[in-house]
Design a protein around this motif. Structure first.
Motif: not given
Length: 143
Positions: A60, A64-65, A68
């Motif tokens: 997860a 998310r990285k 982003a």
């Protein structure tokens, strides 16, 4: 704390608590049970449990990285294409518009003051102000 509450707190079944209790795990407090489990459970089993428990949060976090980084790349592309609006440019334009409106309002007051000073009827004063302000705003909106 009963065994059901302890099982819930440890994230295991009530049967597992009974089995571990037979192996010597204290069931009087969560802290004591956690400490016993940390010292007495098979190290390899604990390590495997940690790996499987940490895989999902790691996946997860990586997702998310990646999201982003993609968002940042998109912002860089937009900035290069000049499709973004600069906040400071907008603030500067708003400041200039406000200053112009304030100056116009001051001029309006100075122009109306001599006419309003001689008026005694409140309705007439209101109507004069209403007309003058509406005309001023229409001129400003047209520019």
């Amino acid at each position: 704390m009963n065994q059901t509450e302890l099982a819930d707190a440890l994230g295991i079944t009530k049967q597992a608590v009974s089995k571990l209790k037979k192996q010597g795990m204290p069931v009087t407090s969560l802290h004591a049970a956690q400490a016993w489990r940390a010292e007495n459970l098979n190290a390899a089993r604990s390590e495997a449990m940690l790996r499987s428990a940490s895989r999902e949060p790691l996946a997860a976090a990586l997702l998310r990285k990646m999201i982003a980084e993609a968002g940042l790349a998109e912002l860089r592309c937009d900035r290069l294409a000049a499709s973004l609006i600069s906040v400071s440019a907008v603030q500067q334009a708003l400041r200039a518009d406000y200053q112009q409106l304030a100056a116009g309002a001051d001029a309006l007051v100075k122009a109306l003051a001599p006419r309003l000073c001689v008026m005694t009827d409140a309705a007439e004063i209101h109507a004069t102000l209403d007309i003058a302000i509406r005309e001023y705003l229409q001129r400003e909106c047209a520019r």
